[in-house]
Design a protein around this motif. Structure first.
Motif, PDB file in Angstrom:
ATOM      1  N   ARG A 106      10.586  23.556  69.850  1.00 24.00           N
ATOM      2  CA  ARG A 106      11.376  24.588  70.527  1.00 24.00           C
ATOM      3  C   ARG A 106      11.273  25.960  69.868  1.00 24.00           C
ATOM      4  O   ARG A 106      11.991  26.887  70.251  1.00 24.00           O
ATOM      5  CB  ARG A 106      12.834  24.124  70.607  1.00 24.00           C
ATOM      6  CG  ARG A 106      12.996  23.061  71.688  1.00 24.00           C
ATOM      7  CD  ARG A 106      14.204  22.177  71.518  1.00 24.00           C
ATOM      8  NE  ARG A 106      14.232  21.223  72.636  1.00 24.00           N
ATOM      9  CZ  ARG A 106      13.485  20.110  72.683  1.00 24.00           C
ATOM     10  NH1 ARG A 106      12.681  19.793  71.678  1.00 24.00           N
ATOM     11  NH2 ARG A 106      13.557  19.306  73.748  1.00 24.00           N
ATOM     12  N   LEU A 107      10.364  26.112  68.956  1.00 24.02           N
ATOM     13  CA  LEU A 107      10.166  27.418  68.324  1.00 24.02           C
ATOM     14  C   LEU A 107       9.327  28.326  69.219  1.00 24.02           C
ATOM     15  O   LEU A 107       8.432  27.855  69.922  1.00 24.02           O
ATOM     16  CB  LEU A 107       9.449  27.252  66.985  1.00 24.02           C
ATOM     17  CG  LEU A 107      10.197  26.515  65.874  1.00 24.02           C
ATOM     18  CD1 LEU A 107       9.356  26.509  64.613  1.00 24.02           C
ATOM     19  CD2 LEU A 107      11.552  27.127  65.608  1.00 24.02           C
ATOM     20  N   PRO A 108       9.602  29.619  69.206  1.00 27.67           N
ATOM     21  CA  PRO A 108       8.709  30.560  69.892  1.00 27.67           C
ATOM     22  C   PRO A 108       7.289  30.453  69.340  1.00 27.67           C
ATOM     23  O   PRO A 108       7.079  29.950  68.237  1.00 27.67           O
ATOM     24  CB  PRO A 108       9.322  31.927  69.573  1.00 27.67           C
ATOM     25  CG  PRO A 108      10.719  31.649  69.171  1.00 27.67           C
ATOM     26  CD  PRO A 108      10.718  30.296  68.531  1.00 27.67           C
ATOM     27  N   ALA A 109       6.335  30.954  70.130  1.00 24.00           N
ATOM     28  CA  ALA A 109       4.928  30.808  69.751  1.00 24.00           C
ATOM     29  C   ALA A 109       4.602  31.504  68.443  1.00 24.00           C
ATOM     30  O   ALA A 109       3.729  31.049  67.693  1.00 24.00           O
ATOM     31  CB  ALA A 109       4.043  31.343  70.877  1.00 24.00           C
ATOM     32  N   GLU A 110       5.283  32.597  68.142  1.00 22.31           N
ATOM     33  CA  GLU A 110       4.987  33.354  66.926  1.00 22.31           C
ATOM     34  C   GLU A 110       6.271  33.874  66.296  1.00 22.31           C
ATOM     35  O   GLU A 110       7.261  34.132  66.980  1.00 22.31           O
ATOM     36  CB  GLU A 110       4.064  34.541  67.232  1.00 22.31           C
ATOM     37  CG  GLU A 110       2.684  34.151  67.731  1.00 22.31           C
ATOM     38  CD  GLU A 110       1.827  35.367  68.039  1.00 22.31           C
ATOM     39  OE1 GLU A 110       0.601  35.230  68.025  1.00 22.31           O
ATOM     40  OE2 GLU A 110       2.389  36.457  68.295  1.00 22.31           O
ATOM     41  N   HIS A 111       6.227  34.010  64.976  1.00 22.86           N
ATOM     42  CA  HIS A 111       7.280  34.704  64.221  1.00 22.86           C
ATOM     43  C   HIS A 111       8.676  34.152  64.524  1.00 22.86           C
ATOM     44  O   HIS A 111       9.622  34.906  64.759  1.00 22.86           O
ATOM     45  CB  HIS A 111       7.224  36.204  64.487  1.00 22.86           C
ATOM     46  CG  HIS A 111       5.863  36.783  64.300  1.00 22.86           C
ATOM     47  ND1 HIS A 111       5.192  36.708  63.096  1.00 22.86           N
ATOM     48  CD2 HIS A 111       5.033  37.430  65.165  1.00 22.86           C
ATOM     49  CE1 HIS A 111       4.007  37.293  63.215  1.00 22.86           C
ATOM     50  NE2 HIS A 111       3.883  37.728  64.457  1.00 22.86           N
ATOM     51  N   ALA A 112       8.794  32.855  64.514  1.00 23.96           N
ATOM     52  CA  ALA A 112      10.083  32.219  64.794  1.00 23.96           C
ATOM     53  C   ALA A 112      11.066  32.458  63.651  1.00 23.96           C
ATOM     54  O   ALA A 112      10.682  32.571  62.486  1.00 23.96           O
ATOM     55  CB  ALA A 112       9.883  30.721  65.003  1.00 23.96           C
ATOM     56  N   ARG A 113      12.337  32.520  64.021  1.00 24.47           N
ATOM     57  CA  ARG A 113      13.426  32.653  63.055  1.00 24.47           C
ATOM     58  C   ARG A 113      14.237  31.363  63.082  1.00 24.47           C
ATOM     59  O   ARG A 113      14.771  30.982  64.122  1.00 24.47           O
ATOM     60  CB  ARG A 113      14.309  33.845  63.410  1.00 24.47           C
ATOM     61  CG  ARG A 113      13.551  35.177  63.456  1.00 24.47           C
ATOM     62  CD  ARG A 113      14.310  36.226  64.242  1.00 24.47           C
ATOM     63  NE  ARG A 113      14.497  35.817  65.645  1.00 24.47           N
ATOM     64  CZ  ARG A 113      15.082  36.567  66.566  1.00 24.47           C
ATOM     65  NH1 ARG A 113      15.540  37.767  66.248  1.00 24.47           N
ATOM     66  NH2 ARG A 113      15.213  36.129  67.798  1.00 24.47           N
ATOM     67  N   VAL A 114      14.316  30.698  61.926  1.00 21.50           N
ATOM     68  CA  VAL A 114      14.921  29.373  61.846  1.00 21.50           C
ATOM     69  C   VAL A 114      15.923  29.348  60.698  1.00 21.50           C
ATOM     70  O   VAL A 114      15.684  29.937  59.639  1.00 21.50           O
ATOM     71  CB  VAL A 114      13.844  28.292  61.582  1.00 21.50           C
ATOM     72  CG1 VAL A 114      14.468  26.899  61.596  1.00 21.50           C
ATOM     73  CG2 VAL A 114      12.709  28.397  62.592  1.00 21.50           C
ATOM     74  N   VAL A 115      17.032  28.644  60.913  1.00 18.13           N
ATOM     75  CA  VAL A 115      17.950  28.389  59.804  1.00 18.13           C
ATOM     76  C   VAL A 115      18.272  26.904  59.764  1.00 18.13           C
ATOM     77  O   VAL A 115      18.502  26.266  60.798  1.00 18.13           O
ATOM     78  CB  VAL A 115      19.238  29.237  59.896  1.00 18.13           C
ATOM     79  CG1 VAL A 115      20.054  28.920  61.145  1.00 18.13           C
ATOM     80  CG2 VAL A 115      20.096  29.044  58.646  1.00 18.13           C
ATOM     81  N   ASP A 116      18.243  26.346  58.558  1.00 18.88           N
ATOM     82  CA  ASP A 116      18.630  24.964  58.292  1.00 18.88           C
ATOM     83  C   ASP A 116      19.952  25.012  57.538  1.00 18.88           C
ATOM     84  O   ASP A 116      19.989  25.417  56.375  1.00 18.88           O
ATOM     85  CB  ASP A 116      17.534  24.273  57.474  1.00 18.88           C
ATOM     86  CG  ASP A 116      17.933  22.898  56.967  1.00 18.88           C
ATOM     87  OD1 ASP A 116      18.831  22.280  57.571  1.00 18.88           O
ATOM     88  OD2 ASP A 116      17.333  22.438  55.970  1.00 18.88           O
ATOM     89  N   LEU A 117      21.024  24.617  58.203  1.00 17.48           N
ATOM     90  CA  LEU A 117      22.361  24.699  57.620  1.00 17.48           C
ATOM     91  C   LEU A 117      22.695  23.394  56.899  1.00 17.48           C
ATOM     92  O   LEU A 117      22.660  22.321  57.493  1.00 17.48           O
ATOM     93  CB  LEU A 117      23.396  24.974  58.710  1.00 17.48           C
ATOM     94  CG  LEU A 117      23.225  26.288  59.480  1.00 17.48           C
ATOM     95  CD1 LEU A 117      24.268  26.388  60.589  1.00 17.48           C
ATOM     96  CD2 LEU A 117      23.338  27.483  58.535  1.00 17.48           C
ATOM     97  N   GLY A 118      23.037  23.500  55.620  1.00 18.45           N
ATOM     98  CA  GLY A 118      23.305  22.317  54.815  1.00 18.45           C
ATOM     99  C   GLY A 118      21.996  21.658  54.406  1.00 18.45           C
ATOM    100  O   GLY A 118      21.795  20.466  54.621  1.00 18.45           O
ATOM    101  N   THR A 119      21.126  22.416  53.781  1.00 19.00           N
ATOM    102  CA  THR A 119      19.743  21.987  53.573  1.00 19.00           C
ATOM    103  C   THR A 119      19.565  20.864  52.572  1.00 19.00           C
ATOM    104  O   THR A 119      18.576  20.145  52.612  1.00 19.00           O
ATOM    105  CB  THR A 119      18.874  23.200  53.176  1.00 19.00           C
ATOM    106  OG1 THR A 119      17.504  22.869  53.316  1.00 19.00           O
ATOM    107  CG2 THR A 119      19.163  23.649  51.743  1.00 19.00           C
ATOM    108  N   GLY A 120      20.492  20.689  51.620  1.00 20.05           N
ATOM    109  CA  GLY A 120      20.332  19.629  50.630  1.00 20.05           C
ATOM    110  C   GLY A 120      19.082  19.836  49.796  1.00 20.05           C
ATOM    111  O   GLY A 120      18.892  20.869  49.156  1.00 20.05           O
ATOM    112  N   SER A 121      18.180  18.859  49.819  1.00 19.93           N
ATOM    113  CA  SER A 121      16.928  18.955  49.063  1.00 19.93           C
ATOM    114  C   SER A 121      15.939  19.925  49.683  1.00 19.93           C
ATOM    115  O   SER A 121      14.874  20.176  49.113  1.00 19.93           O
ATOM    116  CB  SER A 121      16.272  17.575  48.963  1.00 19.93           C
ATOM    117  OG  SER A 121      15.899  17.119  50.263  1.00 19.93           O
ATOM    118  N   GLY A 122      16.278  20.482  50.856  1.00 13.78           N
ATOM    119  CA  GLY A 122      15.375  21.389  51.555  1.00 13.78           C
ATOM    120  C   GLY A 122      14.477  20.689  52.551  1.00 13.78           C
ATOM    121  O   GLY A 122      13.566  21.314  53.116  1.00 13.78           O
ATOM    122  N   ALA A 123      14.722  19.414  52.818  1.00 10.38           N
ATOM    123  CA  ALA A 123      13.798  18.601  53.610  1.00 10.38           C
ATOM    124  C   ALA A 123      13.467  19.215  54.962  1.00 10.38           C
ATOM    125  O   ALA A 123      12.288  19.415  55.295  1.00 10.38           O
ATOM    126  CB  ALA A 123      14.380  17.193  53.800  1.00 10.38           C
TER     127      ALA A 123
END
Length: 283
Positions: A106-123
């Protein structure tokens, strides 16, 4: 002086398999020897190198007491990445890979902006960032200890397109908006007896349970999503197998559209997703 010969590696495994799972025993013996499982197989009848038997016995005893293999070895594989884990972080699990796959789709084709909330180990953040090197990924966590592990993983794996921010859920985001918000939050009921059983006894409680019905964190995530999603952006949350209907209702009450729940490989409700109204940018 006559010394007792070291036991063969396969003998150590046979003895350990009486006390713990045989697969766990192989992982722990490879770790104790500082070798791969392939090496272990090829040298099964060799005497254990100096010190290996004692290190292995210590690990087997801790595993027999219930301590997770991932904490004993300090590593867990996830989405093709070898991640360092500590008791400050939740242990990444295979079912969470579905969250990553759905987010990537579901990411745009380019330059997507993503946030992982509560990342823990960063997985989740690191898996997305590794697959999409053009994406700008932010990973947040309320635990400074967990964030230190995630930062170290990003450095060790050479994933430069991830930033980290300390804070609870949306607090570190200010007014920023994202194309995808992904989260694997705590979702177990506070009184669930499983919390006092097995591996869960050793994992951080704050990453596991969330209120009487397990939905406290998900309520916050759903309600706050519209203020931090770009038009057409997606919220994706992992949850428990009996929570699909409740999570869909929370998404819909927040004004999200195209709300649906995806099932894991065992046909259990696993990830609910919904989109902010508007058109998602193409890139």
């Amino acid at each position: 002086m006559i010394t007792n010969p070291s036991p063969a590696l396969d003998a150590l495994l046979r003895d350990a398999a009486i006390r713990i799972d045989a697969t766990d025993a192989r992982w722990l013996l490879a770790h104790a020897a500082g070798r791969s499982q392939t090496w272990l197989f090829a040298h099964a009848r060799d005497p254990a190198p100096d010190g290996v038997a004692a290190r292995f016995e210590s690990l087997v005893a801790r595993r027999a007491a219930g301590e997770p293999v991932a904490y004993l070895t300090g590593v867990r594989g996830f989405f093709g990445l070898d991640l360092a884990v500590t008791p400050a972080t939740l242990i990444p699990r295979p079912e969470t890979e579905l969250l990553v796959e759905l987010a990537l789709a579901r990411l745009p084709a380019e330059h997507a902006r993503v946030v992982d909330l509560g990342t823990g180990s960063g997985a989740v953040a690191l898996a997305i960032a590794r697959k999409r090197s053009d994406a700008a990924v932010l990973a947040t966590d309320a635990s400074s200890e967990a964030l230190a592990v995630a930062r170290a993983n990003a450095q060790a794996l050479d994933v430069p397109n991830v930033r980290f921010a300390h804070g609870d859920w949306y607090a570190p985001l200010d007014s920023a908006r994202f194309d995808v918000i992904a989260s694997n939050p705590p979702y177990i009921e506070d009184a669930d007896p499983h919390l006092s059983q097995g591996d869960l006894r050793f994992e951080p409680a704050s990453a596991l349970s969330s209120g009487a019905d397990g939905l406290d964190a998900i309520r916050v995530l759903a309600a706050g999503a519209p203020a931090h999603l770009a038009p057409g952006g997606w919220l994706l949350i992992e949850h428990g197998l009996a929570q699909g209907a409740a999570v869909r209702a929370l998404f819909e009450n927040a004004g999200l559209v195209e709300v649906a729940t995806e099932r894991d490989l065992e046909a259990r409700d696993r990830v609910t997703l919904g989109r902010a109204p508007g058109l998602q940018r193409a890139g």
